[in-house]
Design a protein around this motif. Structure first.
Motif, PDB file in Angstrom:
ATOM      1  N   GLN A 161     -37.259 -47.683   1.465  1.00 16.31           N
ATOM      2  CA  GLN A 161     -35.886 -48.765   1.322  1.00 16.31           C
ATOM      3  C   GLN A 161     -35.727 -49.088   2.859  1.00 16.31           C
ATOM      4  O   GLN A 161     -35.080 -50.191   2.810  1.00 16.31           O
ATOM      5  N   GLY A 162     -36.381 -48.530   3.797  1.00 15.79           N
ATOM      6  CA  GLY A 162     -36.310 -48.976   5.138  1.00 15.79           C
ATOM      7  C   GLY A 162     -34.950 -48.281   5.742  1.00 15.79           C
ATOM      8  O   GLY A 162     -34.394 -48.639   6.734  1.00 15.79           O
ATOM      9  N   GLU A 163     -34.287 -47.595   5.200  1.00 18.43           N
ATOM     10  CA  GLU A 163     -33.016 -46.782   5.444  1.00 18.43           C
ATOM     11  C   GLU A 163     -33.382 -45.655   6.699  1.00 18.43           C
ATOM     12  O   GLU A 163     -34.389 -44.823   6.175  1.00 18.43           O
ATOM     13  N   ILE A 164     -32.872 -45.523   7.805  1.00 20.59           N
ATOM     14  CA  ILE A 164     -33.036 -44.527   8.692  1.00 20.59           C
ATOM     15  C   ILE A 164     -32.736 -42.857   7.939  1.00 20.59           C
ATOM     16  O   ILE A 164     -31.682 -42.970   7.705  1.00 20.59           O
ATOM     17  N   GLN A 165     -33.425 -42.262   7.969  1.00 22.32           N
ATOM     18  CA  GLN A 165     -33.377 -40.779   7.320  1.00 22.32           C
ATOM     19  C   GLN A 165     -33.171 -39.805   8.356  1.00 22.32           C
ATOM     20  O   GLN A 165     -32.255 -38.735   8.338  1.00 22.32           O
ATOM     21  N   ALA A 166     -33.639 -39.999   9.683  1.00 21.79           N
ATOM     22  CA  ALA A 166     -33.536 -38.916  10.790  1.00 21.79           C
ATOM     23  C   ALA A 166     -33.845 -39.924  12.028  1.00 21.79           C
ATOM     24  O   ALA A 166     -34.763 -40.688  12.190  1.00 21.79           O
ATOM     25  N   VAL A 167     -33.337 -39.410  13.362  1.00 22.45           N
ATOM     26  CA  VAL A 167     -33.561 -39.830  14.618  1.00 22.45           C
ATOM     27  C   VAL A 167     -33.570 -38.656  15.470  1.00 22.45           C
ATOM     28  O   VAL A 167     -32.730 -37.790  15.348  1.00 22.45           O
ATOM     29  N   LYS A 168     -34.739 -39.019  16.573  1.00 20.51           N
ATOM     30  CA  LYS A 168     -34.694 -38.133  17.664  1.00 20.51           C
ATOM     31  C   LYS A 168     -35.037 -38.774  18.768  1.00 20.51           C
ATOM     32  O   LYS A 168     -35.922 -39.691  18.668  1.00 20.51           O
ATOM     33  N   ALA A 169     -34.518 -38.577  19.933  1.00 17.07           N
ATOM     34  CA  ALA A 169     -34.748 -39.006  21.151  1.00 17.07           C
ATOM     35  C   ALA A 169     -34.799 -38.211  22.204  1.00 17.07           C
ATOM     36  O   ALA A 169     -34.305 -37.052  22.185  1.00 17.07           O
ATOM     37  N   SER A 170     -35.511 -38.544  23.416  1.00 14.43           N
ATOM     38  CA  SER A 170     -35.639 -37.327  24.393  1.00 14.43           C
ATOM     39  C   SER A 170     -34.367 -37.096  25.124  1.00 14.43           C
ATOM     40  O   SER A 170     -34.097 -36.049  25.626  1.00 14.43           O
ATOM     41  N   ASP A 171     -33.540 -38.185  25.179  1.00 19.49           N
ATOM     42  CA  ASP A 171     -32.232 -38.125  25.621  1.00 19.49           C
ATOM     43  C   ASP A 171     -31.017 -38.871  24.865  1.00 19.49           C
ATOM     44  O   ASP A 171     -31.291 -39.550  24.021  1.00 19.49           O
ATOM     45  N   ALA A 172     -30.254 -38.161  24.612  1.00 21.33           N
ATOM     46  CA  ALA A 172     -29.204 -38.518  23.424  1.00 21.33           C
ATOM     47  C   ALA A 172     -28.531 -40.127  23.794  1.00 21.33           C
ATOM     48  O   ALA A 172     -28.487 -40.662  22.938  1.00 21.33           O
ATOM     49  N   TYR A 173     -28.543 -40.429  25.112  1.00 18.27           N
ATOM     50  CA  TYR A 173     -28.347 -41.865  25.286  1.00 18.27           C
ATOM     51  C   TYR A 173     -29.090 -42.813  24.826  1.00 18.27           C
ATOM     52  O   TYR A 173     -28.643 -44.023  24.868  1.00 18.27           O
ATOM     53  N   LEU A 174     -30.345 -42.373  24.557  1.00 19.95           N
ATOM     54  CA  LEU A 174     -31.589 -43.545  24.283  1.00 19.95           C
ATOM     55  C   LEU A 174     -31.296 -43.640  22.515  1.00 19.95           C
ATOM     56  O   LEU A 174     -32.008 -44.623  22.117  1.00 19.95           O
ATOM     57  N   GLN A 175     -30.566 -42.990  21.658  1.00 20.04           N
ATOM     58  CA  GLN A 175     -30.543 -42.877  20.559  1.00 20.04           C
ATOM     59  C   GLN A 175     -30.164 -44.357  20.004  1.00 20.04           C
ATOM     60  O   GLN A 175     -30.411 -44.843  18.902  1.00 20.04           O
ATOM     61  N   GLY A 176     -29.281 -45.089  20.632  1.00 24.08           N
ATOM     62  CA  GLY A 176     -28.908 -46.393  20.113  1.00 24.08           C
ATOM     63  C   GLY A 176     -29.916 -47.278  20.089  1.00 24.08           C
ATOM     64  O   GLY A 176     -29.911 -48.160  19.243  1.00 24.08           O
ATOM     65  N   PHE A 177     -31.057 -47.089  20.647  1.00 24.22           N
ATOM     66  CA  PHE A 177     -32.228 -47.705  20.559  1.00 24.22           C
ATOM     67  C   PHE A 177     -32.972 -47.751  19.403  1.00 24.22           C
ATOM     68  O   PHE A 177     -34.004 -48.569  19.123  1.00 24.22           O
ATOM     69  N   ALA A 178     -32.809 -46.895  18.527  1.00 21.46           N
ATOM     70  CA  ALA A 178     -33.348 -46.691  17.284  1.00 21.46           C
ATOM     71  C   ALA A 178     -32.743 -47.857  16.482  1.00 21.46           C
ATOM     72  O   ALA A 178     -33.716 -48.306  15.592  1.00 21.46           O
ATOM     73  N   ILE A 179     -31.825 -48.483  16.465  1.00 15.74           N
ATOM     74  CA  ILE A 179     -31.342 -49.589  15.661  1.00 15.74           C
ATOM     75  C   ILE A 179     -31.507 -50.832  16.577  1.00 15.74           C
ATOM     76  O   ILE A 179     -32.006 -51.844  15.875  1.00 15.74           O
ATOM     77  N   GLU A 180     -31.085 -50.838  17.738  1.00 17.66           N
ATOM     78  CA  GLU A 180     -31.128 -52.014  18.640  1.00 17.66           C
ATOM     79  C   GLU A 180     -32.239 -52.045  19.673  1.00 17.66           C
ATOM     80  O   GLU A 180     -32.165 -51.596  20.729  1.00 17.66           O
ATOM     81  N   GLN A 181     -33.608 -52.129  19.371  1.00 15.24           N
ATOM     82  CA  GLN A 181     -34.727 -51.889  20.193  1.00 15.24           C
ATOM     83  C   GLN A 181     -34.801 -52.838  21.182  1.00 15.24           C
ATOM     84  O   GLN A 181     -34.629 -54.159  21.066  1.00 15.24           O
ATOM     85  N   PRO A 182     -35.290 -52.193  22.487  1.00 12.74           N
ATOM     86  CA  PRO A 182     -35.426 -53.181  23.540  1.00 12.74           C
ATOM     87  C   PRO A 182     -36.677 -54.240  23.291  1.00 12.74           C
ATOM     88  O   PRO A 182     -37.466 -53.585  22.500  1.00 12.74           O
TER      89      PRO A 182
END
Length: 187
Positions: A161-182
């Motif tokens: 359904q396109g819903e995020i189930q899990a997120v992982k980033a190299s640094d925690a401050y980058l996790q916001g880019f999972a929704i709002e990509q550069p």
């Protein structure tokens, strides 16, 4: 006093660069990634290879010299289904960088793969980053840096359904880019 100021200068410069490099810089998204309360999907990602090469390249000014540093990485992404039924998910990844001159964010080396993971099983995906280049150009009357710096990576797993189930980033401050990509890296 001078010695204290010299010791604090790198910290001040890092804080200034983290807060943005000017009015046109894109700020780091402060969005908390909403994850479902209960999910059977887990995600792990780690760097398994990284490379850096230095080469002489052609400068825009024929009287100048340019050295280009090319960065590359490979991720090992492990998606697990801990649930009792088959899970159809899509894993999506990209690297985050920042342009040297403008300070704006960009994404590079993005990709995705659809997975059908049986109950109590896992799938491993290898993801390779498109090369990110940084340049140092020198001439008689000029010396400047251009190109981009690779800062890290973001991996998400979405259900059908396109819903995020899990997120992982190299640094925690980058996790916001999972929704709002550069935006994508300029060519």
């Amino acid at each position: 006093m001078k010695a204290t100021l010299l010791l604090l200068l790198p910290a001040i410069l890092m804080a200034a660069s983290a807060s943005g490099a000017g009015k046109y810089s894109k700020e780091i998204p402060k969005i908390a990634v909403p994850l479902p309360a209960v999910t059977a999907i887990t995600l792990d990602a780690r760097n398994v290879a990284a490379g850096r090469s230095l080469s002489n390249t052609v400068a825009p000014n024929p009287d100048a010299t340019r050295k280009t540093t090319t960065h590359s990485e490979t991720l090992e992404i492990n998606v697990r289904n801990l649930g009792p039924v088959l899970a159809n998910v899509t894993v999506h990844w990209f690297w985050v960088g920042r342009y040297v001159t403008s300070g704006n964010w960009f994404r590079a080396g993005e990709g995705e793969k659809a997975l059908a993971i049986d109950s109590k099983k896992s799938e491993v995906v290898l993801a390779e980053c498109g090369d990110v280049e940084g340049h140092v150009t020198k001439a008689a009357n000029e010396h400047y840096k251009s190109g981009g710096n690779m800062l890290g990576w973001v991996v998400t797993v979405m259900n059908s359904q396109g819903e995020i189930q899990a997120v992982k980033a190299s640094d925690a401050y980058l996790q916001g880019f999972a929704i709002e990509q550069p935006p994508k890296k300029r060519k």
